[in-house]
Design an enzyme around this catalytic site. Structure first.
Site, PDB file in Angstrom:
ATOM      1  N   SER A  94      25.312  33.910  31.012  1.00  0.00           N
ATOM      2  CA  SER A  94      24.723  33.273  29.828  1.00  0.00           C
ATOM      3  C   SER A  94      25.741  33.059  28.722  1.00  0.00           C
ATOM      4  O   SER A  94      25.439  32.409  27.728  1.00  0.00           O
ATOM      5  CB  SER A  94      23.616  34.164  29.284  1.00  0.00           C
ATOM      6  OG  SER A  94      24.199  35.351  28.746  1.00  0.00           O
ATOM      7  N   GLY A  95      26.929  33.622  28.885  1.00  0.00           N
ATOM      8  CA  GLY A  95      27.911  33.566  27.815  1.00  0.00           C
ATOM      9  C   GLY A  95      27.804  34.753  26.864  1.00  0.00           C
ATOM     10  O   GLY A  95      28.681  34.962  26.030  1.00  0.00           O
ATOM     11  N   GLY A  96      26.740  35.519  26.997  1.00  0.00           N
ATOM     12  CA  GLY A  96      26.536  36.657  26.090  1.00  0.00           C
ATOM     13  C   GLY A  96      27.702  37.635  26.134  1.00  0.00           C
ATOM     14  O   GLY A  96      28.273  37.984  25.099  1.00  0.00           O
ATOM     15  N   PHE A  97      28.071  38.044  27.328  1.00  0.00           N
ATOM     16  CA  PHE A  97      29.145  39.023  27.457  1.00  0.00           C
ATOM     17  C   PHE A  97      30.422  38.517  26.794  1.00  0.00           C
ATOM     18  O   PHE A  97      31.103  39.256  26.078  1.00  0.00           O
ATOM     19  CB  PHE A  97      29.389  39.327  28.939  1.00  0.00           C
ATOM     20  CG  PHE A  97      30.393  40.409  29.153  1.00  0.00           C
ATOM     21  CD1 PHE A  97      30.041  41.746  28.993  1.00  0.00           C
ATOM     22  CD2 PHE A  97      31.705  40.105  29.489  1.00  0.00           C
ATOM     23  CE1 PHE A  97      30.978  42.754  29.171  1.00  0.00           C
ATOM     24  CE2 PHE A  97      32.643  41.113  29.663  1.00  0.00           C
ATOM     25  CZ  PHE A  97      32.285  42.440  29.512  1.00  0.00           C
ATOM     26  N   GLN A 190      19.240  46.365  30.020  1.00  0.00           N
ATOM     27  CA  GLN A 190      20.278  47.086  29.276  1.00  0.00           C
ATOM     28  C   GLN A 190      19.820  48.543  29.099  1.00  0.00           C
ATOM     29  O   GLN A 190      19.002  49.025  29.864  1.00  0.00           O
ATOM     30  CB  GLN A 190      20.540  46.394  27.924  1.00  0.00           C
ATOM     31  CG  GLN A 190      21.196  45.017  28.058  1.00  0.00           C
ATOM     32  CD  GLN A 190      22.642  45.103  28.557  1.00  0.00           C
ATOM     33  OE1 GLN A 190      23.257  46.178  28.600  1.00  0.00           O
ATOM     34  NE2 GLN A 190      23.191  43.955  28.985  1.00  0.00           N
ATOM     35  N   ASP A 267      29.590  40.538  41.104  1.00  0.00           N
ATOM     36  CA  ASP A 267      30.641  39.561  40.797  1.00  0.00           C
ATOM     37  C   ASP A 267      31.725  40.289  40.034  1.00  0.00           C
ATOM     38  O   ASP A 267      31.458  41.302  39.373  1.00  0.00           O
ATOM     39  CB  ASP A 267      30.131  38.439  39.894  1.00  0.00           C
ATOM     40  CG  ASP A 267      30.103  38.878  38.441  1.00  0.00           C
ATOM     41  OD1 ASP A 267      29.198  39.645  38.071  1.00  0.00           O
ATOM     42  OD2 ASP A 267      31.023  38.509  37.676  1.00  0.00           O
ATOM     43  N   HIS A 336      43.634  36.110  50.415  1.00  0.00           N
ATOM     44  CA  HIS A 336      43.487  37.386  51.125  1.00  0.00           C
ATOM     45  C   HIS A 336      42.493  38.313  50.423  1.00  0.00           C
ATOM     46  O   HIS A 336      41.622  38.902  51.069  1.00  0.00           O
ATOM     47  CB  HIS A 336      44.829  38.098  51.268  1.00  0.00           C
ATOM     48  CG  HIS A 336      44.650  39.523  51.701  1.00  0.00           C
ATOM     49  ND1 HIS A 336      44.434  39.884  53.008  1.00  0.00           N
ATOM     50  CD2 HIS A 336      44.547  40.666  50.972  1.00  0.00           C
ATOM     51  CE1 HIS A 336      44.236  41.189  53.077  1.00  0.00           C
ATOM     52  NE2 HIS A 336      44.297  41.690  51.850  1.00  0.00           N
TER      53      HIS A 336
END
Lengths: 372, 372
Positions: A94-97, A190, A267, A336
């Site tokens: 979301s772009g929040g981080f 959270q 991720d 790799h």
């Protein structure tokens, strides 16, 4: 509904989940690791190479794409899939981080976050509604709610306020989301390292009924055992029939430990970032390719690996490329590292099928050199 | 003999030569352009990609490989082909051009050239014998004699002394060359822009009887018409039954003009270097991808090109990648530029077959925007 999650089985030895997610751009087998393509490209890789190594889904960053080239341009190009020539599933954060990581460059209010671009200092404002507008324009299969990720360490009050705001924002995101049939909006839990706050967040976010949930606020600097502890009391409270995504985690040990604690999706920039610094993840631990001991080492990067890099190039050659500053170095080591992690996830899925994930962990860690 | 040259035909319209060179690592169809892999890698490309675009032979630089990783290491790795995973023909230059380009960092004597490394300032000495020792260790199919390339402009006396030394050095190179059956040593003609000195150099070098000859000392800053003029009186004096190599030339117009004047082989860093700066060679002239006018241009780089880049990506995406500093930008534009030049050479060969190279030149230049 944009996606469908199916829980195929649970590992009898570990409780880990084997599943699949059907998305508008294809099926994802879980547990899965998602390579990160921050700026609409997984650094140093083509989409075809990502497919060669069995990348089922990639992640791209809303904050970066909003600033450059701009979500409206991506929309004009026909959406992110078409823009970057990737026809498999995509997840956007979301772009929040990213905006919270800007530190002094951002100011939080109930309405949203005002911040200055890391590129040119220009002023911007992202609210939950704006984040969803951007993610709707980008068109990823899975999009994330705009949340506030508390740092570590953070005091109880801060974390409580931040999780409660995250709930209010999650509600606003849900209301703003336009493409319910083609994009699945995930909620983010959270609550920092506080058990009761995690429980509060889980309840509030799950009450909003999202098609999937992420565990946020982990891998933010806390010791690994603490992350594992939080997962242990968090995932049992999450619905079994929805995918669970642990954000920002990508070291081999954390992937295995996360899956054992019920996580389906991961991720991290780790494999691609360290690759460009000349560090390879191998079955025998890390190889820092610039080290002098590899100068005349004509073995492959990982003698137990059958990826393109390991089949065709020696450590001596890779070291030469790295020291000479050649692009091919970043390409071959990135290839790799991603192959290594995606193969690890495949091996994890197979171990779940065969109810032997704890045995697999033991074998893997013995070779890799990690403590249990 | 390491190589065999066969003159297949001459274009009835232009006199240009169609030929083939059989080498220990395969056959090369001429006229040909050789992508440059300075440090044992064609920047940003894998060997497989070079094959995809029909690279028949690549060039690598002796000076660079001698300094890093060192020719002895490459020899231990099994030679340059194996080290870099390239099983088609390779040509190595002698390092002469690079050490002469070092300016104040080098000192020339009859014995050879003393110079300081551009990497760490360490002192080195390369003689004709040493250059051949290095090239023998690297193991390329075609190797070049150690010559002195006069700058432009240079006075007659300087050029005369330098061409005569080049002849003496060529003789020493020939005597030092150990792998006559597996590596073909080419002689290099000097003589600057002086017709009688070119004639003298041609006579002296051809008397030494090499399996191929390069025209050196061109593309060193002189105007293009002057280069064409030198070629016009040089190539008719060269043997018809040996390949002719024009060193350091790679712009589309010079390739066509060179072939028309009887040249068979070319190399240049131009297509790969400008690619990394975001400049593409296209059938409609240069595209400088960072320009604002491409921001929302969803056309391919070259609408008349069917390469991987042009089939899959827009100018808008390539511009985004370039501005974001992404490695994929260098990869995709390099791929396109090399494809473009190798396709041009294929079209040139076809035009020679059909005795219409002058017509081809006219058509190409009209689209490309060059004056005849």
């Amino acid at each position: 509904m944009a996606i469908k999650y199916e829980l195929i089985k649970e590992c009898k030895q570990s409780g880990a989940r084997l599943g699949k997610i059907t998305t508008p751009h294809g099926v994802i087998e879980t547990p899965i690791f998602m390579p990160v393509g921050t700026q609409a490209t997984v650094k140093a890789m083509t989409p075809e190479e990502l497919k060669d190594i069995n990348s089922q889904i990639i992640l791209s960053n809303t904050y970066h794409l909003y600033l450059r080239p701009g979500h409206k341009l991506v929309e004009k190009a026909g959406g992110l899939h078409k823009f970057m020539n990737w026809d498999r599933p995509i997840l956007t954060d979301s772009g929040g981080f990213q905006v919270f990581s800007l530190g002094d460059l951002r100011k939080i209010s109930e309405e949203g976050v005002e911040f200055r671009s890391h590129l040119d200092g220009s002023k911007h404002f992202i609210s939950p509604e704006k984040a969803i507008e951007i993610e709707n324009a980008l068109g990823a299969d899975i999009i994330m709610a705009f949340d506030e990720c508390a740092p570590y360490p953070a005091d109880r009050n801060y974390v409580k306020n931040s999780l409660e705001r995250t709930t209010r924002w999650a509600k606003r995101c849900k209301e703003a989301h336009k493409n319910v049939d083609t994009q699945a909006l995930f909620g983010i839990i959270q609550g920092g390292m506080y058990k009761d706050l995690r429980e509060q967040s889980i309840k509030e976010i799950i009450d909003l009924d999202f098609p999937g949930y992420a565990v946020g606020g982990l891998s933010v600097g806390e010791p690994k055992p603490l992350m594992y502890e939080v997962l242990e009391y968090t995932t049992p409270l999450m619905p079994k029939d929805k995918p669970r995504y642990l954000m920002g985690v990508g070291s081999p040990d954390c992937l295995i430990e996360g899956v054992i604690r019920g996580i389906d999706m991961f991720d991290c920039v780790l494999p691609t970032r360290i690759a460009r610094n000349g560090t390879a993840m191998t079955s025998l631990g890390k190889v820092v390719i610039k080290n002098a001991k590899y100068a005349e080492d004509f073995m492959p990067l990982d003698p137990n690996c059958d990826c393109y890099t390991c089949k065709n190039y020696s450590r001596a050659y890779l070291r030469h490329l790295f020291k000479a500053g050649e692009i091919l170095s970043a390409r071959l080591v990135t290839y790799h590292n991603l192959y290594f992690l995606l193969k690890l996830m495949e091996n994890i899925r197979n171990a779940i099928k065969e109810d032997r994930l704890l045995d697999f962990r033991k074998e893997f860690f013995e070779k890799y050199g990690y403590e249990l």
